[in-house]
Design an enzyme around this catalytic site. Sequence first.
Site, PDB file in Angstrom:
ATOM      1  N   SER A  94       0.850  -1.191   0.000  1.00  0.00           N
ATOM      2  CA  SER A  94       0.000   0.000   0.000  1.00  0.00           C
ATOM      3  C   SER A  94       0.883   1.237   0.000  1.00  0.00           C
ATOM      4  O   SER A  94       1.823   1.328   0.797  1.00  0.00           O
ATOM      5  CB  SER A  94      -0.907   0.003   1.231  1.00  0.00           C
ATOM      6  OG  SER A  94      -1.715   1.164   1.273  1.00  0.00           O
ATOM      7  N   HIS A 129       1.873  12.138  -0.342  1.00  0.00           N
ATOM      8  CA  HIS A 129       1.418  13.524  -0.229  1.00  0.00           C
ATOM      9  C   HIS A 129       2.620  14.416  -0.529  1.00  0.00           C
ATOM     10  O   HIS A 129       3.664  14.304   0.137  1.00  0.00           O
ATOM     11  CB  HIS A 129       0.860  13.805   1.160  1.00  0.00           C
ATOM     12  CG  HIS A 129      -0.392  13.053   1.467  1.00  0.00           C
ATOM     13  ND1 HIS A 129      -1.601  13.356   0.866  1.00  0.00           N
ATOM     14  CD2 HIS A 129      -0.627  11.993   2.292  1.00  0.00           C
ATOM     15  CE1 HIS A 129      -2.527  12.533   1.319  1.00  0.00           C
ATOM     16  NE2 HIS A 129      -1.973  11.697   2.176  1.00  0.00           N
ATOM     17  N   HIS A 176      -2.314   7.377  -4.675  1.00  0.00           N
ATOM     18  CA  HIS A 176      -2.558   6.177  -3.870  1.00  0.00           C
ATOM     19  C   HIS A 176      -2.450   4.961  -4.779  1.00  0.00           C
ATOM     20  O   HIS A 176      -2.852   4.993  -5.946  1.00  0.00           O
ATOM     21  CB  HIS A 176      -3.962   6.224  -3.253  1.00  0.00           C
ATOM     22  CG  HIS A 176      -4.548   4.872  -2.996  1.00  0.00           C
ATOM     23  ND1 HIS A 176      -5.447   4.280  -3.861  1.00  0.00           N
ATOM     24  CD2 HIS A 176      -4.334   3.983  -1.997  1.00  0.00           C
ATOM     25  CE1 HIS A 176      -5.774   3.089  -3.386  1.00  0.00           C
ATOM     26  NE2 HIS A 176      -5.120   2.885  -2.263  1.00  0.00           N
ATOM     27  N   ASN A 234      -2.428   0.411  -4.308  1.00  0.00           N
ATOM     28  CA  ASN A 234      -2.247  -0.813  -3.529  1.00  0.00           C
ATOM     29  C   ASN A 234      -2.606  -2.017  -4.363  1.00  0.00           C
ATOM     30  O   ASN A 234      -3.445  -1.933  -5.281  1.00  0.00           O
ATOM     31  CB  ASN A 234      -3.075  -0.788  -2.233  1.00  0.00           C
ATOM     32  CG  ASN A 234      -4.546  -1.047  -2.468  1.00  0.00           C
ATOM     33  OD1 ASN A 234      -4.977  -2.192  -2.566  1.00  0.00           O
ATOM     34  ND2 ASN A 234      -5.329   0.017  -2.577  1.00  0.00           N
ATOM     35  N   THR A 235      -1.966  -3.139  -4.078  1.00  0.00           N
ATOM     36  CA  THR A 235      -2.375  -4.421  -4.632  1.00  0.00           C
ATOM     37  C   THR A 235      -2.236  -5.468  -3.537  1.00  0.00           C
ATOM     38  O   THR A 235      -1.425  -5.322  -2.625  1.00  0.00           O
ATOM     39  CB  THR A 235      -1.536  -4.844  -5.863  1.00  0.00           C
ATOM     40  OG1 THR A 235      -0.142  -4.669  -5.589  1.00  0.00           O
ATOM     41  CG2 THR A 235      -1.920  -4.041  -7.092  1.00  0.00           C
ATOM     42  N   ARG A 236      -3.034  -6.511  -3.633  1.00  0.00           N
ATOM     43  CA  ARG A 236      -3.065  -7.497  -2.564  1.00  0.00           C
ATOM     44  C   ARG A 236      -3.533  -8.852  -3.098  1.00  0.00           C
ATOM     45  O   ARG A 236      -4.208  -8.940  -4.122  1.00  0.00           O
ATOM     46  CB  ARG A 236      -4.021  -7.044  -1.461  1.00  0.00           C
ATOM     47  CG  ARG A 236      -5.433  -6.818  -1.988  1.00  0.00           C
ATOM     48  CD  ARG A 236      -6.317  -6.068  -1.024  1.00  0.00           C
ATOM     49  NE  ARG A 236      -7.599  -5.731  -1.649  1.00  0.00           N
ATOM     50  CZ  ARG A 236      -7.815  -4.615  -2.356  1.00  0.00           C
ATOM     51  NH1 ARG A 236      -6.834  -3.736  -2.525  1.00  0.00           N
ATOM     52  NH2 ARG A 236      -8.986  -4.369  -2.898  1.00  0.00           N
TER      53      ARG A 236
END
Length: 276
Positions: free
Chosen positions: A100, A104, A114, A116-118
């Site tokens: 993740s 900023h 942003h 993310n991978t899962r």
Amino acid sequence: MSELDHRKKLATNWFTELRDDICSQFQVIEHNCGSSATFTQKKWERDGGGGGEMSIMRGSIFEKVGVNISTVYGEFSEKFAKEIPGCENGNNEFWASGISLVAHMNSPYVPAAHFNTRMIVTTKQWFGGGGDLTPTFPNDEDTKIFHEHFKDACDKFDKNYYAKFKKNCDEYFHLPHRNESRGVGGIFYDYLNSANWQKDFEFTKEVGVQFSKAFVSIIKKNAMKKWTDQEKSAQLDKRGRYVEFNLLYDRGTKFGLMTNGNTEAILMSLPPTATW
């Protein structure tokens, strides 16, 4: 080693490899601008099984960027298990691994990002993830760069993916209480299981690669632009919207808290400063 254990190892190793590569690229950007900022890493362990590692950097280009990896396992609570595929009939065991990233930026002209991978395993298994861009001042060229890279990732595997996952992203990253989008979108996918695990894994890897290429390109394009105090103030207001989404609606925040994850890592996505 079972086939499932082999898959888990491949996925976990990839998320670590991607983390290392992204952190290295971000540090080079800082160093090329005369900053000596580097990532600091902090490991954490989860009560119930597994843990992760936070990587945080604060510099001249990145006001605050976190790139976290985790691999956790155990049992969902009875209440939360009802919301998760494959947890029917009282089987609440799960395994989850992922990466993740939230960035900023100091400059109001460099968008927040942003990604993310899962991979998640219950009695079923699937991949999920994606990325989105949140500019203070939307720029058509930056938006085009970001979306073209994700479209390239999608088109390599299924010509229908991009339109579907872009729509998912537009619908997901929306603030209903303000009736506005969080940013300019990207892609978002979940419960991806095409019955070809290797294909789904390669797609998930490509999403990470293309996100990195797109975001690095956008940073380099905009990082040296001058800005005013008024423009910085507008960025802080935009960050307030970001906080609202992550605390009210974000599934990742909910998943982390409901699985007894590390609170500091889960709330890494929050900006260092924001206004309302």
